[in-house]
Design a protein around this motif. Structure first.
Motif, PDB file in Angstrom:
ATOM      1  N   GLU A   7     -10.994 -58.723 -28.042  1.00 49.41           N
ATOM      2  CA  GLU A   7     -10.079 -59.350 -29.003  1.00 49.41           C
ATOM      3  C   GLU A   7     -10.781 -59.312 -30.346  1.00 49.41           C
ATOM      4  O   GLU A   7     -11.991 -59.414 -30.419  1.00 49.41           O
ATOM      5  N   HIS A   9     -11.139 -60.597 -34.512  1.00 49.10           N
ATOM      6  CA  HIS A   9     -10.874 -61.647 -35.498  1.00 49.10           C
ATOM      7  C   HIS A   9     -10.863 -61.067 -36.903  1.00 49.10           C
ATOM      8  O   HIS A   9     -11.434 -60.039 -37.182  1.00 49.10           O
ATOM      9  N   ALA A 239      -1.599 -63.388 -31.994  1.00 49.60           N
ATOM     10  CA  ALA A 239      -2.999 -63.213 -32.389  1.00 49.60           C
ATOM     11  C   ALA A 239      -3.234 -61.799 -32.920  1.00 49.60           C
ATOM     12  O   ALA A 239      -3.921 -61.603 -33.931  1.00 49.60           O
ATOM     13  N   TYR A 267      -5.170 -68.572 -35.147  1.00 47.90           N
ATOM     14  CA  TYR A 267      -6.631 -68.697 -35.148  1.00 47.90           C
ATOM     15  C   TYR A 267      -7.066 -70.051 -35.704  1.00 47.90           C
ATOM     16  O   TYR A 267      -8.234 -70.412 -35.605  1.00 47.90           O
ATOM     17  N   PRO A 273      -7.324 -67.004 -29.496  1.00 45.63           N
ATOM     18  CA  PRO A 273      -5.937 -67.118 -29.038  1.00 45.63           C
ATOM     19  C   PRO A 273      -5.494 -65.971 -28.138  1.00 45.63           C
ATOM     20  O   PRO A 273      -4.654 -66.152 -27.261  1.00 45.63           O
ATOM     21  N   SER A 274      -6.061 -64.780 -28.353  1.00 43.48           N
ATOM     22  CA  SER A 274      -5.687 -63.654 -27.508  1.00 43.48           C
ATOM     23  C   SER A 274      -6.157 -63.866 -26.075  1.00 43.48           C
ATOM     24  O   SER A 274      -5.430 -63.567 -25.116  1.00 43.48           O
TER      25      SER A 274
END
Length: 346
Positions: A7, A9, A239, A267, A273-274
């Motif tokens: 994932e 960010h 996300a 976030y 969140p993913s």
């Protein structure tokens, strides 16, 4: 061997280039950087399923490239199997007891779709289209099963959920971060363990359907599972869309100049969140199927998996963003039960 995934960010504000030697970082951040160096010595740290890299370059979001257009057309073409009952004058529950006529119709539909894709697309795009077409076919078959009243009805919900999850992973990546797009973006070859877990759930559902058929007719429980699936998948896609080009299915071991830390939107609710979305989506699929064994197994296996991955990922994120990520980590929870992430020792 299946590639591991991550994932990713990002944030609204650009992050300056990394300071050399850790100058200006707090004692806590320097300790974390030392931990990164120890953890990654001898090889790049790899992560799975969701969080912290970025992609070089900037892309216009919301624009469908030819790969996305080809995949969408193929998915819809495959999903057109749901219209077979109208063409045959058969009941919607065609797959519950299709008979020879129904099986022949399904076989001809698959052959026709594959032939159309071969004619429409050159080989590179055909590889994309045939996967999207297969997922569309599974989605359409799920709709057919869902229309019936048999014990397979809830399995139809599951087929729709599973196929849509994998296809939407590709489509959202194509829109959000086309530079990172590949056949792996479908996540169909995620890992041996992932495929084994899916197979186990199918076996459990089939055996329990044969031995205890009433167990598979608990509609209220399957509805709860379907809601978990929908909310979990929506959270994951939110996300991906929020992170934009910072989201990548493959871990980024090098921090690019455009790699930023996202703290807004979903976030701001969870650091990962993913992962949270995928965690509850996976458990929801088994609640939907009323699979008691796999509900327990998926919960334990997923929790352990994400705990390890979050710890590994946060080491990289601290390495990328230093004190900025440590402050973010203090304010925002991971989102997963009893998982706090990597511990930073002073």
């Amino acid at each position: 061997m299946a590639q591991n995934r991550t994932e990713q960010h990002g944030t609204e504000r650009a992050v300056p280039r990394r300071r050399r030697g850790g100058a200006g970082l707090s004692r806590e951040a320097r300790g974390a950087r030392a931990a990164v160096a120890r953890a990654t010595r001898g090889g790049a740290c790899r992560q799975d399923g969701g969080g912290g890299g970025g992609a070089a370059g900037r892309w216009r979001r919301g624009r469908l490239g030819r790969e996305a257009r080809a995949s969408l057309a193929a998915f819809l073409l495959g999903a057109s199997v749901a219209a077979l009952p109208l063409a045959l004058g058969s009941p919607p529950a065609l797959l519950a007891a299709p008979g020879l006529r129904g099986r022949l119709a399904l076989a001809l539909h698959v052959a026709a779709v594959n032939g159309a894709l071969l004619l429409l697309y050159p080989r590179p795009l055909y590889k994309i289209a045939v996967r999207a077409g297969f997922l569309g076919f599974a989605f359409g078959c799920g709709l057919l099963l869902s229309a019936g009243r048999s014990a397979w009805r809830h399995f139809g919900w599951y087929m729709c959920s599973l196929s849509l999850f994998h296809y939407s992973e590709y489509l959202v990546t194509a829109i959000n971060n086309p530079r990172s797009l590949s056949l792996d973006s479908f996540l169909l070859n995620h890992s041996f363990e992932y495929n084994l877990a899916a197979l186990s759930s199918w076996v459990e559902f089939t055996l329990e359907k044969l031995l205890v058929p009433e167990m598979k007719q608990i509609t209220w429980l399957s509805t709860v599972g379907l809601l978990m699936v929908i909310v979990g998948d929506c959270l994951r896609k939110a996300a991906m869309l929020t992170a934009g080009s910072n989201f990548n299915h493959i871990v980024q071991n090098e921090k690019s100049d455009t790699h930023t830390l996202v703290t807004s939107g979903v976030y701001g609710w969870f650091r990962h969140p993913s992962y949270v979305g995928w965690f509850y989506w996976s458990i929801g699929t088994q609640v939907l199927l009323c699979n008691p064994i796999c509900v327990v197994g998926y919960t334990l296996a997923s929790w352990r998996f994400f705990r390890e991955r979050i710890e590994e990922e946060e080491i990289t994120l601290i390495h990328f963003f230093g004190e900025e990520y440590l402050e973010y980590k203090k304010k925002v929870p991971s989102g997963l039960p009893f998982i706090k992430g990597v511990k930073v020792e002073l």
